[in-house]
Design a protein around this motif. Structure first.
Motif, short mmCIF file in Angstrom:
data_model
loop_
_atom_site.label_atom_id
_atom_site.label_comp_id
_atom_site.label_asym_id
_atom_site.label_seq_id
_atom_site.Cartn_x
_atom_site.Cartn_y
_atom_site.Cartn_z
N ARG A 153 0.89 -1.17 0.00
CA ARG A 153 -0.11 0.08 0.21
C ARG A 153 0.68 1.35 0.09
O ARG A 153 0.33 2.42 -0.25
N GLN A 154 2.12 1.07 0.20
CA GLN A 154 3.02 2.62 0.22
C GLN A 154 3.14 2.87 -1.27
O GLN A 154 3.03 2.41 -2.09
N ASN A 155 2.88 4.12 -1.21
CA ASN A 155 2.82 4.98 -2.45
C ASN A 155 4.07 5.69 -3.10
O ASN A 155 3.95 6.21 -4.14
N ASP A 156 4.94 5.70 -2.09
CA ASP A 156 6.33 6.62 -2.26
C ASP A 156 7.10 5.56 -2.93
O ASP A 156 7.80 4.58 -2.38
N ASP A 157 7.27 5.75 -4.31
CA ASP A 157 8.23 4.88 -5.04
C ASP A 157 9.74 5.37 -4.73
O ASP A 157 10.61 4.73 -5.17
N ASN A 158 9.96 6.55 -4.09
CA ASN A 158 11.31 6.89 -3.62
C ASN A 158 11.90 6.11 -2.57
O ASN A 158 12.98 6.41 -2.10
N LYS A 159 10.93 5.37 -1.64
CA LYS A 159 11.57 4.68 -0.36
C LYS A 159 12.05 3.32 -0.79
O LYS A 159 11.61 2.65 -1.84
N HIS A 160 13.39 3.20 -0.29
CA HIS A 160 13.93 1.81 -0.47
C HIS A 160 13.95 0.84 0.61
O HIS A 160 14.28 1.21 1.76
N ILE A 161 13.06 -0.01 0.75
CA ILE A 161 12.91 -0.91 1.58
C ILE A 161 13.27 -2.12 1.39
O ILE A 161 13.09 -3.02 0.47
N THR A 162 14.02 -2.99 2.56
CA THR A 162 14.48 -4.21 2.75
C THR A 162 13.92 -5.00 3.54
O THR A 162 14.19 -4.37 4.78
N VAL A 163 13.49 -5.99 3.40
CA VAL A 163 13.10 -6.90 4.70
C VAL A 163 13.76 -8.01 4.76
O VAL A 163 14.25 -8.78 3.83
N PHE A 164 14.10 -8.77 5.85
CA PHE A 164 15.28 -9.62 6.10
C PHE A 164 14.58 -10.75 6.71
O PHE A 164 13.57 -10.72 7.39
N SER A 165 14.73 -11.91 6.22
CA SER A 165 14.58 -13.19 6.74
C SER A 165 15.39 -14.08 6.72
O SER A 165 16.49 -13.88 6.19
N MET A 166 15.07 -15.43 7.27
CA MET A 166 16.27 -16.37 7.21
C MET A 166 16.30 -17.37 5.96
O MET A 166 17.06 -18.02 5.52
#
Length: 195
Positions: A153-166
């Motif tokens: 749902r995030q509308n800001d394409d300028n955000k760099h998001i990284t999710v960490f998992s095993m």
């Protein structure tokens, strides 16, 4: 959350989860490579998470948010380990910039998953925030799915998001990185020891 939202780079981590994963890695690698594995160096781990999240050497400001159960006072498998006296409202500076740490206990009146999601969504909604590194309890499939949908749902394409998992998980509107690599580095486990 005012001190959190003013920073361009933010790491959000479930402290209980990273401590549990660190314990599992220590037990498994001590058997595998036949030597004692020290607790993970928190500063080194945060450097690895920041690098995996795309931060490069420089004068960066990085806010670290460690979310933990209220009764958890320290992390058994990290050094330093005391959430209140050694982490909360403390900072350190190195070649990547300045890391400022805030510890947020989960109060009894709120569900842990809801609290993590609320913190994450509040941070993601801040215009000043450009880079977010998220370390949730990825073993919790329900929470992980909520995170995926919330980030979609995030509308800001300028955000760099990284999710960490095993392990690689079902994707979304974010990058993925393997959490174990950063923890192994923070414990001083070298690739050649695993061959």
């Amino acid at each position: 959350m005012k001190t959190i939202s003013s920073c361009e780079n933010i790491i959000i981590a479930d402290a209980n989860y990273i401590d549990r994963v660190a314990f599992d890695l220590i037990v498994n690698f001590e058997r595998m490579i036949g030597r004692r594995i020290p607790p993970a160096d928190m500063a080194r781990w945060l450097d690895c998470i920041a690098l995996d999240g795309g931060i490069r050497e420089g004068d960066n400001k990085i806010q670290v948010v460690l979310i933990h159960r209220k009764e958890t006072k320290s992390l058994a498998n990290f050094a330093p380990s005391d959430l209140i006296n050694e982490f909360h409202e403390k900072a350190f500076k190195d070649h990547l910039g300045e890391f400022s740490i805030t510890c947020l206990p989960i109060e009894d009146i709120v569900n842990a998953d809801d609290f993590f999601l609320d913190v994450m969504e509040t941070i993601c909604s801040q215009q000043d925030v450009k880079r977010i590194m998220i370390v949730p309890d990825a073993d919790n499939e329900i929470l992980y799915n909520h995170i995926r949908f919330a980030l979609r749902r995030q509308n800001d394409d300028n955000k760099h998001i990284t999710v960490f998992s095993m392990q690689p998980m079902q994707g979304g509107k974010f990058q993925q990185e393997i959490l174990g690599y950063s923890l192994m580095n923070a414990m001083g486990i070298k690739a050649e020891e695993l061959q």
